[in-house]
Motif scaffolding. Structure first.
Motif, mmCIF file in Angstrom:
data_model
loop_
_atom_site.group_PDB
_atom_site.id
_atom_site.type_symbol
_atom_site.label_atom_id
_atom_site.label_comp_id
_atom_site.label_asym_id
_atom_site.label_seq_id
_atom_site.Cartn_x
_atom_site.Cartn_y
_atom_site.Cartn_z
ATOM 1 N N LEU A 173 0.532 -1.260 0.150
ATOM 2 C CA LEU A 173 -0.065 0.119 0.129
ATOM 3 C C LEU A 173 1.242 1.836 0.171
ATOM 4 C CD1 LEU A 173 -3.160 -0.761 2.617
ATOM 5 C CD2 LEU A 173 -3.074 -0.050 0.355
ATOM 6 N N LYS A 174 0.641 2.064 -0.933
ATOM 7 C CA LYS A 174 0.948 3.529 -1.014
ATOM 8 C C LYS A 174 0.043 4.221 -0.168
ATOM 9 C CE LYS A 174 4.287 2.218 -4.345
ATOM 10 N NZ LYS A 174 4.737 1.185 -3.920
ATOM 11 N N LEU A 175 0.826 4.864 0.894
ATOM 12 C CA LEU A 175 -0.054 5.374 2.009
ATOM 13 C C LEU A 175 0.096 6.965 2.125
ATOM 14 C CD1 LEU A 175 0.260 3.950 6.432
ATOM 15 C CD2 LEU A 175 -1.366 3.144 4.024
ATOM 16 N N GLY A 237 3.076 1.032 4.511
ATOM 17 C CA GLY A 237 2.137 0.773 4.367
ATOM 18 C C GLY A 237 2.063 -1.331 4.174
ATOM 19 N N ASP A 253 -3.860 5.118 9.571
ATOM 20 C CA ASP A 253 -2.553 5.288 8.993
ATOM 21 C C ASP A 253 -1.539 6.249 9.850
ATOM 22 O OD1 ASP A 253 -4.484 4.272 7.021
ATOM 23 O OD2 ASP A 253 -4.148 6.482 5.865
#
Ligand code: HEC
Ligand code: HEC
Length: 309
Positions: A173-175, A237, A253
């Motif tokens: 995941l690209k936070l 991520g 997040d």
């Protein structure tokens, strides 16, 4: 899940009961599940063929060997491994799980240019990097049976996928950047609450009869300072989607960034590209706010590698 791990978990008090302190129970818990999955990532991830579909022929033998190496590199690729991790520790479900850099998300995307080494990498060269950094070992030479087997496994798993189109669920995941700058003290609180149970209060994981049941997050048996997981954005991520194990997407997040920062603010084996000084090595390979290599945290200059504990 591995039998040894199930056994271990059975001996532990229930997760929910022991990882909440009294103050957290009293205060409202504000945890929002993944609001960060992009439109493409939300699309249905590719379903790789089941393990039972591995063909019973010479090619299938290489696929099966590749899977064994992936699960237990310390046993099946011993000469190239320098820590107690396995590929599967970071690429969950034998490299099948979406958002944990699955093999089927990687294979169709190579050859690819990588800014890490400034040239186009074949898939085999990408695998070499995993051994050198994530496994803190040595790169098997191109054409080595270990690379042939791993590549066969990844190729087999990607059957039917289009080439060159990033599949939904590929990579980690690209936070989005966090609201507050990631913080060591907040990260430590989350670590104690949500991670120490399995990874140990000292981050060294758990070994049972010489077998790694829960992998170390830092220290001499973990990934080195050149690995992708050393970058806070990659770690955040991965952690957001996959940790605590079995409870992915329950951290906010901000929590994921904070605990990733805390994890990556600990010593680990030296970057094999070390050029004699921490500051020039930082300038050459770690010149980003996502790496703490060369930064001073709690009075300690990170990146010394060898000074452990
Ligand atoms: C400590 C965690 C960790 C371990 C152990 C690990 N990897 Fe990785 N791997 C990563 C991270 C993080 C990335 C992504 C790096 C980046 O994007 O810069 C990655 C990327 C990859 C990729 C490319 C993925 C893509 O989508 O382009 C492949 C293939 C891969 N790893 C295979 C392996 C193999 C094979 C092993 C075991 C020999 C291994 N990894 C061990 C963390 C790990
Ligand atoms: C219930 C036990 C459990 C909990 C709680 C847990 N983990 Fe893990 N973690 C694991 C296991 C098991 C793996 C390896 C997964 C595999 O091999 O399938 C793992 C893998 C990892 C990895 C990649 C491998 C490595 O050693 O670097 C990281 C990073 C990680 N966990 C961070 C965290 C963080 C941060 C937390 C707390 C937010 C956490 N974990 C909570 C069990 C747990």
């Amino acid at each position: 899940m591995k039998p040894a791990r199930l056994l271990w978990l059975a001996l532990l008090p229930p997760l929910a009961a022991c990882n909440r302190s009294a103050s957290q129970v009293a205060a409202p818990i504000t945890r929002t599940p993944a609001a960060t999955v992009s439109a493409t990532d939300a699309a249905k991830p590719f379903r790789p063929p089941p393990e039972s579909a591995i063909p019973d022929d010479d090619f299938g033998k290489q696929v099966a060997l590749g899977r064994q190496i992936f699960m237990e590199p310390g046993r099946y690729a011993k000469a190239y491994v320098g820590n107690s991790l396995s590929c599967e520790n970071c690429h969950l479900d034998a490299g099948r799980l979406a958002h944990s850099a699955p093999l089927w998300g990687a294979y169709p995307m190579y050859p690819a240019y990588r800014s890490k080494n400034h040239h186009v990498n074949t898939f085999a060269e990408r695998l070499q990097g995993c051994f050198r950094y994530s496994m803190n070992g040595n790169a098997p030479p191109l054409g080595d049976p270990v690379l042939v087997a791993l590549e066969s496994y990844a190729y087999w798993m990607s059957k039917g996928e289009p080439v060159g189109a990033a599949p939904p669920g590929h990579g980690y995941l690209k936070l989005p950047k966090p609201r507050l700058a990631p913080d060591y003290a907040r990260g430590e609180t989350i670590f104690k609450r949500d991670c120490a149970l399995c990874h140990g209060g000292n981050g060294q994981g758990q070994q049972v009869a010489g077998h790694t049941v829960f992998p170390p997050l830092w220290g001499p048996q973990s990934f080195n300072w050149g690995a992708g997981m050393e970058q806070i954005n990659n770690a955040a991520g991965f952690i957001k989607a996959n940790m605590p194990l079995g409870q992915g997407n329950t951290l906010t997040d901000q929590d994921a960034w904070d605990v990733a920062y805390f994890m990556d603010a600990h010593e680990r084996p030296q970057d094999p590209r070390f050029n004699g000084s921490i500051s020039t090595t930082r300038a050459a390979y770690h010149d980003t706010s996502d790496s703490l290599y060369g930064s001073t945290v709690n009075g300690h200059v990170l990146g010394q590698g060898t000074t452990w504990p």
